[in-house]
Write an enzyme that holds these catalytic residues in place. Structure first.
Site, PDB file in Angstrom:
ATOM      1  CB  SER A 120       7.087 -12.657 -30.290  1.00 46.57           C
ATOM      2  OG  SER A 120       6.954 -14.599 -30.505  1.00 46.57           O
TER       3      SER A 120
ATOM      4  CB  ALA B 122       9.465 -12.710 -34.920  1.00 51.42           C
TER       5      ALA B 122
ATOM      6  CB  VAL C 250       4.111 -17.961 -29.188  1.00 55.45           C
ATOM      7  CG1 VAL C 250       4.129 -19.262 -30.080  1.00 55.45           C
ATOM      8  CG2 VAL C 250       3.229 -17.392 -28.340  1.00 55.45           C
ATOM      9  CB  CYS C 251       9.147 -16.945 -32.004  1.00 56.91           C
ATOM     10  SG  CYS C 251       8.057 -16.157 -32.740  1.00 56.91           S
ATOM     11  N   GLY C 252       9.757 -17.834 -28.902  1.00 56.61           N
ATOM     12  CA  GLY C 252      10.961 -18.335 -27.966  1.00 56.61           C
ATOM     13  C   GLY C 252      10.698 -19.803 -27.711  1.00 56.61           C
TER      14      GLY C 252
END
Lengths: 175, 155
Positions: free
Chosen positions: B41, B38, B43-45
């Site tokens: 979030s 997603a 971590v994704c960023g």
């Protein structure tokens, strides 16, 4: 995925503390990263506490897209290294993280006692840019995915570095 | 999850609100497909921000990185602007997760793509794939090693 420091610490690195110390701490850092700014006093505290048992090495990992002044600041520290004052500049940058534009970098250069004209010329030199790029690439290959990232005796440290935990971990490695 | 030596299934998805990108548009280039759960979030960023920085290393190996999640084109637009990303994020939005399913990396429970990496050669054949635990940023070292292997086998 990787968790091994590649390449190992060598003569190209900026290093503080005793060579051949039982603990070698390597940081991949960005001068504009606020977490690195928070880690800075934690590292100083560990150095103070561990004395000649700790060698500390700093490698550049500027997140230039996220932090517009990070690359220039990294080059400034490398330029200062040309006059033998890498650590003085490193410390000045972390102690003034909100003062990293070109004019402010020149002020730091003056304050740490550099020949400012020489500094400005070294700032443009390819050698500095190459060093920063090589550091960054070595970080990527070693599995660094954000800053600050720490390696202790060549192994990626996944633990917390706040609240004295880095120091506790280092001490535990001595036993 | 699709493995090495499988031809990568073609797809066409929105890369911006008014543009689409198809995998076959990229033939002749190596492609790094980074499926992630997603936008937004933390971590994704981190992972997408890291690829934004390592893009210069990917380019040296003639490789284009693409992020894919089930987020909408509008979320991608805002996320991409916020992180100053210089590579496309594709919206696997309708039917939801269809491309992730084709690649075998859709998580039915969360309704999101898993955190999975694929490296495709110039002909669109998968040469390397990796599934990361959802909470862990897989970094870029595996991708670089896969690209170097391709350089070796081409020379």
């Amino acid at each position: 995925m990787s968790n091994q420091l590649k390449p190992a610490v060598d003569g190209q690195d900026h290093s503080q503390g005793a060579q051949g110390a039982p603990l070698v701490l390597v940081e991949y850092g960005d001068y504009q990263c606020s977490y690195c700014g928070e880690a800075y006093p934690a590292i100083k505290a560990a150095q103070q506490e561990l004395g000649d048992k700790l060698q500390f090495v700093f490698r550049n990992f500027p997140l230039a897209e996220a932090h517009p002044n990070a690359q220039q600041a990294a080059l400034a520290a490398e330029a200062a290294a040309q006059q033998g004052k890498f650590w003085e500049m490193h410390d000045a940058l972390y102690e003034h993280q909100n003062q990293l534009d070109s004019a402010q970098l020149a002020q730091h250069a003056q304050q740490v006692g550099l020949d400012v004209d020489q500094f400005k010329s070294d700032l443009q030199a390819k050698a500095g840019a190459d060093k920063v790029e090589a550091d960054f690439e070595s970080g990527v290959r070693s599995g660094v995915n954000g800053t600050p990232a720490f390696f202790v005796n060549g192994q990626l440290y996944n633990g917390n570095w706040q609240d004295g935990e880095l120091l506790s971990f280092l001490q535990s490695q001595l036993q | 999850m699709l493995e090495a030596n499988t031809p990568a299934p073609d797809f066409e998805l929105n890369s911006t609100p008014d543009q689409t990108l198809a995998l076959h548009d990229l033939q002749g280039k190596r492609v790094i497909l980074a499926f992630y759960p997603a936008d937004w979030s933390p971590v994704c960023g981190d992972q997408m921000s890291l690829y934004n920085e390592t893009n210069k290393l990917f380019s040296k190996h003639n490789a284009q990185v693409i992020g894919i999640s089930v987020d909408s084109k509008w979320s991608h637009l805002a996320f991409s602007k916020d992180r100053n990303l210089h590579f496309p994020l594709l919206a696997d939005f309708e039917p939801k997760g269809a491309v992730a399913q084709q690649y075998g990396v859709y998580d039915e429970k969360t309704g999101e793509a898993k955190r999975a990496l694929f490296v495709l050669d110039e002909k669109g054949v998968i040469q390397w794939s990796y599934l990361s635990p959802a909470g862990i940023n897989p970094g870029a070292d595996g991708i670089l090693e896969a690209l170097e292997e391709l350089d070796k086998s081409n020379s």
